[in-house]
Design a protein around this motif. Structure first.
Motif, PDB file in Angstrom:
ATOM      1  N   GLU A  78       0.859  -1.190   0.000  1.00 28.38           N
ATOM      2  CA  GLU A  78       0.000   0.000   0.000  1.00 28.38           C
ATOM      3  C   GLU A  78       0.897   1.243   0.000  1.00 28.38           C
ATOM      4  O   GLU A  78       2.068   1.187   0.424  1.00 28.38           O
ATOM      5  CB  GLU A  78      -0.925  -0.049   1.209  1.00 28.38           C
ATOM      6  CG  GLU A  78      -1.905  -1.215   1.082  1.00 28.38           C
ATOM      7  CD  GLU A  78      -2.896  -1.305   2.234  1.00 28.38           C
ATOM      8  OE1 GLU A  78      -2.452  -1.453   3.396  1.00 28.38           O
ATOM      9  OE2 GLU A  78      -4.114  -1.232   1.966  1.00 28.38           O
ATOM     10  N   SER A  79       0.339   2.385  -0.448  1.00 30.16           N
ATOM     11  CA  SER A  79       1.181   3.574  -0.665  1.00 30.16           C
ATOM     12  C   SER A  79       1.862   4.071   0.616  1.00 30.16           C
ATOM     13  O   SER A  79       2.934   4.663   0.556  1.00 30.16           O
ATOM     14  CB  SER A  79       0.381   4.693  -1.319  1.00 30.16           C
ATOM     15  OG  SER A  79      -0.704   5.019  -0.516  1.00 30.16           O
ATOM     16  N   ALA A  80       1.269   3.799   1.769  1.00 33.87           N
ATOM     17  CA  ALA A  80       1.866   4.255   3.034  1.00 33.87           C
ATOM     18  C   ALA A  80       3.266   3.662   3.237  1.00 33.87           C
ATOM     19  O   ALA A  80       4.096   4.240   3.947  1.00 33.87           O
ATOM     20  CB  ALA A  80       0.962   3.859   4.202  1.00 33.87           C
ATOM     21  N   TYR A  81       3.552   2.517   2.625  1.00 31.36           N
ATOM     22  CA  TYR A  81       4.835   1.840   2.832  1.00 31.36           C
ATOM     23  C   TYR A  81       5.800   2.041   1.666  1.00 31.36           C
ATOM     24  O   TYR A  81       6.904   1.502   1.671  1.00 31.36           O
ATOM     25  CB  TYR A  81       4.603   0.340   3.062  1.00 31.36           C
ATOM     26  CG  TYR A  81       3.831   0.090   4.333  1.00 31.36           C
ATOM     27  CD1 TYR A  81       4.469   0.045   5.566  1.00 31.36           C
ATOM     28  CD2 TYR A  81       2.445  -0.059   4.301  1.00 31.36           C
ATOM     29  CE1 TYR A  81       3.760  -0.151   6.739  1.00 31.36           C
ATOM     30  CE2 TYR A  81       1.726  -0.252   5.465  1.00 31.36           C
ATOM     31  CZ  TYR A  81       2.382  -0.296   6.674  1.00 31.36           C
ATOM     32  OH  TYR A  81       1.678  -0.481   7.822  1.00 31.36           O
ATOM     33  N   ARG A  82       5.366   2.816   0.653  1.00 35.59           N
ATOM     34  CA  ARG A  82       6.171   2.952  -0.568  1.00 35.59           C
ATOM     35  C   ARG A  82       7.595   3.446  -0.273  1.00 35.59           C
ATOM     36  O   ARG A  82       8.580   2.816  -0.690  1.00 35.59           O
ATOM     37  CB  ARG A  82       5.482   3.911  -1.549  1.00 35.59           C
ATOM     38  CG  ARG A  82       6.325   4.210  -2.787  1.00 35.59           C
ATOM     39  CD  ARG A  82       5.636   5.184  -3.711  1.00 35.59           C
ATOM     40  NE  ARG A  82       5.159   6.341  -2.958  1.00 35.59           N
ATOM     41  CZ  ARG A  82       4.094   7.074  -3.295  1.00 35.59           C
ATOM     42  NH1 ARG A  82       3.402   6.778  -4.369  1.00 35.59           N
ATOM     43  NH2 ARG A  82       3.725   8.098  -2.564  1.00 35.59           N
ATOM     44  N   ALA A  83       7.717   4.553   0.444  1.00 35.63           N
ATOM     45  CA  ALA A  83       9.043   5.156   0.648  1.00 35.63           C
ATOM     46  C   ALA A  83       9.968   4.190   1.386  1.00 35.63           C
ATOM     47  O   ALA A  83      11.152   4.039   1.029  1.00 35.63           O
ATOM     48  CB  ALA A  83       8.897   6.458   1.435  1.00 35.63           C
ATOM     49  N   MET A  84       9.407   3.506   2.381  1.00 35.46           N
ATOM     50  CA  MET A  84      10.226   2.576   3.166  1.00 35.46           C
ATOM     51  C   MET A  84      10.710   1.409   2.291  1.00 35.46           C
ATOM     52  O   MET A  84      11.878   1.015   2.349  1.00 35.46           O
ATOM     53  CB  MET A  84       9.377   2.040   4.320  1.00 35.46           C
ATOM     54  CG  MET A  84      10.179   1.509   5.461  1.00 35.46           C
ATOM     55  SD  MET A  84       9.107   0.807   6.715  1.00 35.46           S
ATOM     56  CE  MET A  84       8.356   2.268   7.375  1.00 35.46           C
ATOM     57  N   VAL A  85       9.817   0.893   1.450  1.00 32.58           N
ATOM     58  CA  VAL A  85      10.185  -0.241   0.591  1.00 32.58           C
ATOM     59  C   VAL A  85      11.235   0.199  -0.434  1.00 32.58           C
ATOM     60  O   VAL A  85      12.236  -0.491  -0.655  1.00 32.58           O
ATOM     61  CB  VAL A  85       8.924  -0.826  -0.106  1.00 32.58           C
ATOM     62  CG1 VAL A  85       9.306  -1.814  -1.187  1.00 32.58           C
ATOM     63  CG2 VAL A  85       8.004  -1.479   0.922  1.00 32.58           C
TER      64      VAL A  85
END
Ligand code: PMV
Length: 342
Positions: A305-312
């Motif tokens: 989901e987009s909330a985890y994009r930066a971390m991934v």
């Protein structure tokens, strides 16, 4: 002086430009029941991508000056052998419109061709929409999807935006895709870890013909209806965990079929495994809800989901075998950019 010097030949050019997004399959299409019509062994489900697309112009030469179709992709003019698959698709449009003139095709991808993002999906979808529009053919999205399928199976799904299911169908007309949810239904991200940008040795077009030679092929197909039901329901309820478990299972099942076909297809590189292992570790140790899927190549698509994009993205960039990271959100169906029916 001929009057045509003053009055333009009103039917001398028929041109249109269309843009279509690629897609990433959650339940894969692998293997055909009819190689001529490109009828698949099973349904498949995908997400159309907003940020990885192909823009294609088709200009039909109604004056008859062109003797062969001319195809340019990403600035390179293709020789007749490499343009053959596209010329075959243009021929299907000619037959539908009962014309014989040739076309000039100019196509541009906004992503690297060997990136693991399917340029055949976006390419044949854009080609179908631009070519048919320029010919003045009045086809429904379902008919365009069935036609795009003949060029490349996965292109049938790029005729629709958001979350899409391709119904395997029984014949040419019934094997087409439909939207199951619009793009704004769920902000999933497709994060592609590029571990090798080398061109793949065996195209998916040839790979589909080998699936039947694997002893695991029919077993995968026999179990696929249950997975399709799970994926439809996980998308409807926006349940990433339910979706993720199933997409990993089907990607691995498809690669098991590939590896055990004759000849054997082994698309993975050491980096492919590094990314798969990392994803499972992030999930188990750090509770990061991210899952992988892999097409006919070595690069790994991470879905979250987009909330985890930066971390991934940050974690992927830190892996030694990851050369590049591309990110896309769900996108719309094809867009017509211009059309000229003079
Ligand atoms: O449409 P094709 O012939 O390029 O086949 C696509 C095959 C996979 O990408 C491996 C799976 C899929 O459903 O997109």
């Amino acid at each position: 002086m001929s009057p045509s010097v003053f009055a333009p030949d009103r039917r001398s050019t028929q041109r249109a430009t269309a843009r279509a997004g690629s897609n990433i399959a959650f339940i894969k299409y692998w293997g055909v029941s009819d190689p001529v019509l490109n009828l698949p062994l099973s349904n498949s489900i995908s997400m159309t991508l907003a940020d990885a697309y192909t823009t294609t112009s088709v200009e039909w030469d109604t004056r008859g000056g062109l003797l062969n179709d001319e195809v340019t992709i990403d600035g390179t003019r293709l020789d007749p052998r490499r343009a053959e698959r596209i010329a075959r698709h243009l021929e299907r449009m000619r037959v539908l419109a009962s014309v014989s003139y040739r076309a000039r095709v100019v196509s541009q991808n906004n992503f690297p061709m060997a990136s693991g993002i399917a340029s055949s999906a976006s390419g044949f979808a854009a080609l179908t929409v631009a070519g048919c529009t320029a010919l003045g053919l009045d086809l429904t999205p379902t008919q365009l999807s069935a036609l795009a399928r003949r060029g490349s199976g996965s292109a049938s799904r790029s005729l629709f935006g958001g979350y899409v299911e391709w119904e395997k169908g029984r014949d040419d007309a019934s094997s087409a895709a439909r939207q199951i949810q619009p793009p704004d239904h769920w902000d999933l991200q497709d994060i592609v870890a590029i571990v090798s940008a080398a061109e793949k040795a065996v195209s998916s077009e040839s790979g589909h013909l080998l699936a039947v030679s694997s002893p695991f092929n029919m077993s995968r197909i026999d179990h696929i209806d249950a997975l399709l039901t799970e994926v439809r329901s996980a998308i409807a309820t926006r349940d990433i965990e339910r979706l993720g478990v199933v997409i990993e299972r089907d990607a691995l099942a498809m690669h098991a079929v590939m590896m055990t076909s004759t000849p054997s297809l082994l698309y993975w590189q050491p980096g492919t495994l590094e990314v798969m292992q990392a994803v499972r570790q992030w999930r188990e140790q750090d509770k990061l809800p991210v899952y992988f899927t892999i097409d006919a190549g070595p690069n790994v698509h991470l879905i979250c989901e987009s909330a985890y994009r930066a971390m991934v993205v940050d974690r992927l960039r830190a892996l030694k075998s990851v050369e590049q990271v591309l990110v896309s959100k769900p996108g719309p169906g094809p867009i017509l950019l211009d059309s000229h029916l003079f």
